[in-house]
Scaffold this motif. Structure first.
Motif, PDB file in Angstrom:
ATOM      1  N   PRO A  48      41.788  42.563  52.802  1.00 38.19           N
ATOM      2  CA  PRO A  48      42.466  43.661  53.338  1.00 38.19           C
ATOM      3  C   PRO A  48      42.773  44.536  51.945  1.00 38.19           C
ATOM      4  CG  PRO A  48      43.339  41.813  54.198  1.00 38.19           C
ATOM      5  CD  PRO A  48      42.469  41.325  53.428  1.00 38.19           C
ATOM      6  N   GLY A  49      42.096  45.602  52.126  1.00 40.02           N
ATOM      7  CA  GLY A  49      42.407  46.356  50.738  1.00 40.02           C
ATOM      8  C   GLY A  49      41.774  46.035  49.502  1.00 40.02           C
ATOM      9  N   ALA A  50      40.632  45.217  49.603  1.00 36.64           N
ATOM     10  CA  ALA A  50      40.374  44.686  48.285  1.00 36.64           C
ATOM     11  C   ALA A  50      38.768  44.075  48.542  1.00 36.64           C
ATOM     12  CB  ALA A  50      41.100  43.537  47.508  1.00 36.64           C
ATOM     13  N   VAL A  51      37.878  43.890  47.456  1.00 38.40           N
ATOM     14  CA  VAL A  51      36.958  42.975  47.607  1.00 38.40           C
ATOM     15  C   VAL A  51      36.988  42.003  46.335  1.00 38.40           C
ATOM     16  CG1 VAL A  51      35.349  44.766  48.451  1.00 38.40           C
ATOM     17  CG2 VAL A  51      35.784  44.726  45.847  1.00 38.40           C
ATOM     18  N   ALA A  52      36.563  41.032  46.730  1.00 41.88           N
ATOM     19  CA  ALA A  52      36.555  39.694  45.904  1.00 41.88           C
ATOM     20  C   ALA A  52      35.376  39.155  45.309  1.00 41.88           C
ATOM     21  CB  ALA A  52      37.657  38.661  46.413  1.00 41.88           C
ATOM     22  N   VAL A  53      35.151  38.671  44.256  1.00 43.87           N
ATOM     23  CA  VAL A  53      34.003  37.720  43.997  1.00 43.87           C
ATOM     24  C   VAL A  53      34.585  36.318  43.615  1.00 43.87           C
ATOM     25  CG1 VAL A  53      32.260  37.249  42.227  1.00 43.87           C
ATOM     26  CG2 VAL A  53      32.561  39.456  43.323  1.00 43.87           C
ATOM     27  N   VAL A  54      34.023  35.264  44.154  1.00 43.16           N
ATOM     28  CA  VAL A  54      34.332  33.922  43.823  1.00 43.16           C
ATOM     29  C   VAL A  54      33.093  33.464  42.880  1.00 43.16           C
ATOM     30  CG1 VAL A  54      34.498  31.461  44.886  1.00 43.16           C
ATOM     31  CG2 VAL A  54      35.524  33.535  45.767  1.00 43.16           C
ATOM     32  N   ALA A  55      33.513  32.748  41.791  1.00 44.09           N
ATOM     33  CA  ALA A  55      32.525  32.236  40.869  1.00 44.09           C
ATOM     34  C   ALA A  55      33.159  31.295  40.362  1.00 44.09           C
ATOM     35  CB  ALA A  55      32.170  33.510  39.813  1.00 44.09           C
ATOM     36  N   ASN A  56      32.151  30.660  39.394  1.00 47.74           N
ATOM     37  CA  ASN A  56      32.348  29.224  38.735  1.00 47.74           C
ATOM     38  C   ASN A  56      33.213  29.342  37.400  1.00 47.74           C
ATOM     39  OD1 ASN A  56      30.532  30.107  37.078  1.00 47.74           O
ATOM     40  ND2 ASN A  56      29.247  28.305  37.505  1.00 47.74           N
ATOM     41  N   TRP A  71      36.390  32.546  35.662  1.00 43.89           N
ATOM     42  CA  TRP A  71      36.939  33.734  36.074  1.00 43.89           C
ATOM     43  C   TRP A  71      36.332  34.751  35.381  1.00 43.89           C
ATOM     44  CZ3 TRP A  71      39.873  37.644  33.666  1.00 43.89           C
ATOM     45  CH2 TRP A  71      40.332  38.644  34.668  1.00 43.89           C
ATOM     46  N   TRP A  72      35.778  34.653  34.212  1.00 43.53           N
ATOM     47  CA  TRP A  72      35.117  35.843  33.642  1.00 43.53           C
ATOM     48  C   TRP A  72      33.958  36.341  34.325  1.00 43.53           C
ATOM     49  CZ3 TRP A  72      36.066  39.355  30.455  1.00 43.53           C
ATOM     50  CH2 TRP A  72      35.465  40.201  29.976  1.00 43.53           C
ATOM     51  N   ARG A  73      33.099  35.285  34.894  1.00 47.89           N
ATOM     52  CA  ARG A  73      31.959  35.536  35.663  1.00 47.89           C
ATOM     53  C   ARG A  73      32.362  36.321  37.029  1.00 47.89           C
ATOM     54  NH1 ARG A  73      29.352  29.982  34.351  1.00 47.89           N
ATOM     55  NH2 ARG A  73      27.955  30.749  32.621  1.00 47.89           N
ATOM     56  N   ALA A  74      33.431  35.889  37.667  1.00 50.95           N
ATOM     57  CA  ALA A  74      34.141  36.725  38.757  1.00 50.95           C
ATOM     58  C   ALA A  74      34.327  37.898  38.568  1.00 50.95           C
ATOM     59  CB  ALA A  74      35.190  35.639  39.311  1.00 50.95           C
ATOM     60  N   ARG A  75      35.352  37.956  37.366  1.00 55.40           N
ATOM     61  CA  ARG A  75      35.822  39.407  37.221  1.00 55.40           C
ATOM     62  C   ARG A  75      34.491  40.325  36.746  1.00 55.40           C
ATOM     63  NH1 ARG A  75      39.462  41.750  32.039  1.00 55.40           N
ATOM     64  NH2 ARG A  75      39.263  43.859  32.904  1.00 55.40           N
ATOM     65  N   ARG A  76      33.686  39.866  35.852  1.00 53.67           N
ATOM     66  CA  ARG A  76      32.447  40.835  35.580  1.00 53.67           C
ATOM     67  C   ARG A  76      31.911  41.237  36.858  1.00 53.67           C
ATOM     68  NH1 ARG A  76      28.835  39.235  30.980  1.00 53.67           N
ATOM     69  NH2 ARG A  76      30.408  40.157  29.619  1.00 53.67           N
ATOM     70  N   ALA A  77      31.674  40.333  37.852  1.00 53.87           N
ATOM     71  CA  ALA A  77      30.880  40.564  39.099  1.00 53.87           C
ATOM     72  C   ALA A  77      31.517  41.771  39.805  1.00 53.87           C
ATOM     73  CB  ALA A  77      30.299  39.225  39.726  1.00 53.87           C
ATOM     74  N   VAL A  78      32.988  41.566  40.238  1.00 54.30           N
ATOM     75  CA  VAL A  78      33.641  42.107  41.250  1.00 54.30           C
ATOM     76  C   VAL A  78      33.895  43.440  40.566  1.00 54.30           C
ATOM     77  CG1 VAL A  78      36.106  41.865  40.485  1.00 54.30           C
ATOM     78  CG2 VAL A  78      35.664  41.915  42.834  1.00 54.30           C
TER      79      VAL A  78
END
Lengths: 148, 748
Positions: free
Chosen positions: B275-283, B285-292
């Motif tokens: 709701p109101g956002a997109v998320a990336v789950v990764a192994n 946090w830095w990778r998740a952040r970079r991807a999202v």
């Protein structure tokens, strides 16, 4: 790549431009170093790289391969760091405490390079942000640590 | 939380320093079989407490709070969350004093949700500067009850009457025989005893720890990186998540243009629409952040059904203009005498409009949530929060399970200042719950600082119109104030159309000066932003408005602002004493301008405030340097009635001065086209060390009902600085922050 952190060698397999902060926190489970802004604005992520206070949130890990990295986890094992910690406790500096890892590391770097800092030296080196406003206690603790 | 927040119906009867009634029902033992004083913490304790009978009297059951361990140290579960304000140390002092255990031998942690901890007027939150004053009597009785039970257990063990026994810190002493029993040896036996019907409390004159500058329990861990915050929690098998929110609240993710590319980025596990956002789950946090952040997202416009959609054309400047242009007298909140009539006949009337901007909390720990679904269907959350039960109830709704199946862990807060109340769109835990469900693994979600600036609940903006009437001798005889805007209490706890939300007017209303004819009214205007509680809430700006307008009245009547305050406090000894105390602390009142030893031209300003049950008087000394405002010293006299820890009070006054000054000088959230212009500290300055003044504190214990500590130091700072600056600049400061004024021409 190989990293030397608190005197221990670590092999990490990671994208070379990953900030040192996230290697410490997520790869090596050393969570004493904090994420605050990710932009080198606040200094919560300060570590020592070859004795220099360094903002690990904008430091690519490849740039510190081979360097001597010291984090808050080892601060009490360092003679200067120990004095800083004792001064921090004696002055009851911390409130929420979230920025204090970075503050302690910044103070340790200062006193390693300038064992008897002037007030101007302290003001010049202790520039990390603290939302609790512990700035006066920080300055007092650095002065105490320098005299210990 | 403001000082009149109706969290539930019971609160209004019990705030303001009067402890709510605590009955002494409930027994220890059978109903809490697993929760005895002496045993190791049972893994199922949170569930056991959640299942406790609803009739429990909060704060009465020793076992819910205290665990005396075999080495006689004490594990104490605090109803209040530690976030820098020193509450864990205060709790150890209060309970230790009566239990007779050195507070240094306490280990304190935040308690789980449960009926035992509803100590804030029948509810539970850490806010409103209420923790100590609402629980002081109850926690003393708790400690004294536990001590009584230990005495009884020792009497049985030693075979002597309890009346022959006394205690020393951590042990029971039989003076006649010289025998002693450590608390740890008899904790199990003590736990099986019923709660004593009545206990005597220690005489205040014999306090060893209450009222003393006891060292904080967390000082060393916080100086060595060992303190664990929500952001530091890890559990086996967890994955990391990062989000990108809709730039404007209410927008939903539509097409993800480069989903396949992002899915192929290093470490990426999965991509999710929320709701109101997109998320990336990764192994990591830095990778998740970079991807999202690499995701190119098309966002919809907010549907009409959205709650508080952010308008695409919203700007903070336009909203402020709207507030200022809203005319009328509004709904009356406080009336005394005949303000309108007196103003009509006054020898002189002065008028001014004041305003203050949106602020972010800016706590240094970014929000996070760690969520795990357990095999038994329960959900476990590690989340920064100021109100565990409220978060538990909301998380249960998000998760679609019963509240008792949600286990809440409340780690230390890396600053809060009002940030971690239940503002649904400002909290990451709903996202973490959904992601953990979707991937079948525990999820640790962090918001980047940029996402935090986008979704924080803001201190609302407001404008206030003042009219002051003076008589022929220059004395204020009438004051009318109309506040325009919206308060956070009404936003989050319900607003009645014809009733003023006190959080919108506190600090304009409730002032202590004897101005005989007064009216404070409010005009509600919906705020398009998500607004919240910010340290000292309405007082954070309203005392600035009032106390600076007070100086305008003094100047118009050709009176010294300090002397005028004294005159208007002639009938209020508590406030007069406090004002004189701060003047004395500063070396005697002088307004200036005067030349300081370093050659700078300086002035002082004074202000008073009555926030959260305490009284505060503040003086600030200010100079101008190359057009920059320098605040050299701030003197704070606070009367909280009575105290627990003067060292922590002094630290809280330093902290409040820093945050108050930061807001006065620097801070302002600016919205253009529905989005905030600053997304990190580079665009939103907060107080830096070079701007920190010396802070001098005097605590006055008048013996009045105990007031708050965490927030009261703040409201006096902006007006004291503004009043001093006006002397130097020769013009009034009516709008914050002061950094927007061009002061280069007025350098001394």
């Amino acid at each position: 790549m190989e990293l030397t952190i608190n005197g221990t060698k670590h092999q990490v397999d990671i994208e070379p431009d990953t900030p040192l902060l996230w290697v410490l926190r997520d790869e090596l489970a050393m969570t004493g170093t904090k994420y605050g802004c990710g932009l080198a604005q606040c200094g919560a992520c300060t570590v020592l790289v070859d004795g220099q206070a360094t903002r690990s949130c904008v430091t690519p890990v490849e740039s510190v391969a081979g360097a001597d990295i010291m984090t808050i986890e080892a601060v009490a094992d360092d003679p200067v760091g120990q004095k800083v910690v004792e001064a921090w406790v004696a002055n009851q500096v911390a409130q929420c405490g979230y920025c204090q890892s970075g503050q302690v590391m910044a103070a340790t770097a200062l006193l390693k390079q300038t064992p008897k800092p002037t007030d101007e030296d302290i003001a010049g080196a202790m520039v990390n942000l603290c939302r609790c406003g512990t700035y006066n206690a920080i300055a007092a603790a650095v002065r105490d640590a320098a005299q210990a | 939380m403001n000082d009149m927040t109706p969290i539930n119906p019971e609160v209004q009867a019990s705030y303001n320093g009067k402890p709510f009634k605590v009955s002494r029902r409930g027994f220890l033992g059978a109903s809490l079989g697993a929760l005895v004083l002496g045993v190791t913490l049972p893994a199922a304790r949170t569930r056991a407490l959640a299942a406790a009978p609803a009739s429990v009297s909060p704060g009465s059951r020793v076992a819910a709070f205290l665990e005396i361990r075999p080495d006689s140290t004490v594990l104490f579960r605090s109803a209040f969350i530690e976030g820098g304000q020193g509450i864990f140390t205060a709790m150890a002092q209060i309970v230790g004093e009566e239990l007779d255990v050195d507070p240094a031998n306490f280990v304190v942690e935040g308690a789980p949700p449960g009926p035992d901890y509803l100590l804030t007027g029948g509810g539970r939150f850490t806010g409103g500067s209420m923790s100590v004053r609402m629980s002081y009597d109850t926690m003393r009785k708790l400690g004294a009850s536990a001590r009584q039970m230990l005495l009884q257990a020792a009497a049985t063990k030693l075979g002597v009457p309890a009346s022959e026994l006394s205690t020393e810190p951590g042990r029971v002493v039989h003076a006649t025989s010289g025998r002693t029993v450590a608390y740890g040896e008899i904790a199990d036996d003590a736990a099986k005893l019923p709660l004593p019907a009545d206990v005597a409390l220690r005489d205040r004159a014999n306090f060893r720890w209450i009222g003393k500058p006891f060292a904080r329990l967390d000082a060393r861990d916080k100086s060595t990186g060992k303190a664990k915050y929500s952001i530091d929690q890890t559990i086996d098998g967890m994955l990391y998540a990062a989000v990108q929110h809709s730039p404007r609240l209410g927008g939903e993710p539509e097409a993800l243009q480069n989903e396949a590319d992002v899915q192929g980025m290093p470490g990426v596990h999965s991509i999710h629409r929320l709701p109101g956002a997109v998320a990336v789950v990764a192994n990591s946090w830095w990778r998740a952040r970079r991807a999202v952040e690499a995701l190119q997202v098309n966002w919809t416009e907010a549907p009409s059904t959205a709650s508080h959609p952010m308008p695409a054309d919203f700007s903070s400047d336009a909203h402020m203009a709207k507030l200022k242009a809203t005319s009328g007298d509004g709904v009356a909140f406080e009336t005394e005498g005949d303000a309108a009539g007196t103003l009509a006949g006054a020898a002189r009337v002065i008028e001014a409009v004041y305003d203050a901007p949106y602020l972010v909390h800016g706590q240094l720990e970014p929000p996070s949530a760690l969520a795990r679904w357990n095999e038994d269907g329960s959900l476990e959350l590690w989340i920064p929060n100021q109100a565990p039960e409220m978060f538990q109830a909301d998380a249960a709704k998000v998760a679609g399970i019963a509240p008792e199946k949600v286990i809440i862990h409340s780690p230390m807060l890396g600053g809060f200042f009002g940030r971690h109340f239940l503002y649904q769109t400002a909290n990451p835990y709903p996202q973490a719950i959904l992601l953990a469900k979707a991937v079948g693994r525990p999820i640790k979600l962090l918001w980047s600082r940029e996402e935090e600036f986008l979704r924080d609940a803001l201190r609302p903006m407001a404008a206030v119109r003042f009219r002051g009437g003076l008589d022929a001798s220059g004395m204020p005889v009438a004051l009318s104030a109309v506040a325009v805007g919206e308060g956070p209490t009404g936003r989050w706890f319900g607003r009645q159309p014809n009733k003023v939300d006190s959080s919108a007017v506190e600090g304009i209303a409730g002032k202590v000066y004897a101005i005989p004819n007064r009216r404070v009214g409010q005009i509600h205007v919906d705020d398009p932003a998500i607004i919240g509680f910010w340290r000292s809430v309405g007082h954070s700006m309203n005392d600035f408005f009032y106390e600076t307008f007070f100086d305008e009245m003094a100047d118009a009547g050709q009176q010294d602002p300090y002397e005028l305050r004294l005159r208007l406090l002639a009938g209020s000894p508590r406030h007069k004493t406090l004002l004189e105390a701060v003047a004395d602390l500063s070396g005697g009142w002088k307004r200036g301008p005067f030349a300081a030893e370093d050659g700078t031209r300086r002035a002082r300003g004074v202000a008073m405030a009555s926030p959260f049950g305490s009284e505060v008087a503040t003086i600030a000394e200010v100079s101008l340097r190359d057009g920059e405002i320098a605040v050299h010293d701030v003197w704070v006299a606070i009367d909280p009635g009575s105290i627990v820890n003067p060292a922590i009070i002094e630290a809280q006054m330093n902290s409040a001065v820093a945050l108050g000054l930061s807001s006065a000088l620097l801070e302002e959230v600016v919205y253009v086209n529905g989005v905030p212009q600053a997304r990190n500290y580079d665009g939103y300055q907060i107080l830096t060390p070079d701007r920190m003044p010396r802070v001098h504190v005097r605590i006055v214990e008048s013996g009045a009902p105990m007031g708050g500590i965490g927030e009261p130091g703040l409201p006096g700072v902006p007006p004291a600085v503004a009043n001093a600056l006006s002397v130097l600049a020769g013009e009034r400061v009516r709008s914050l922050p002061m950094s927007k004024f061009d002061l280069k021409e007025v350098d001394g």
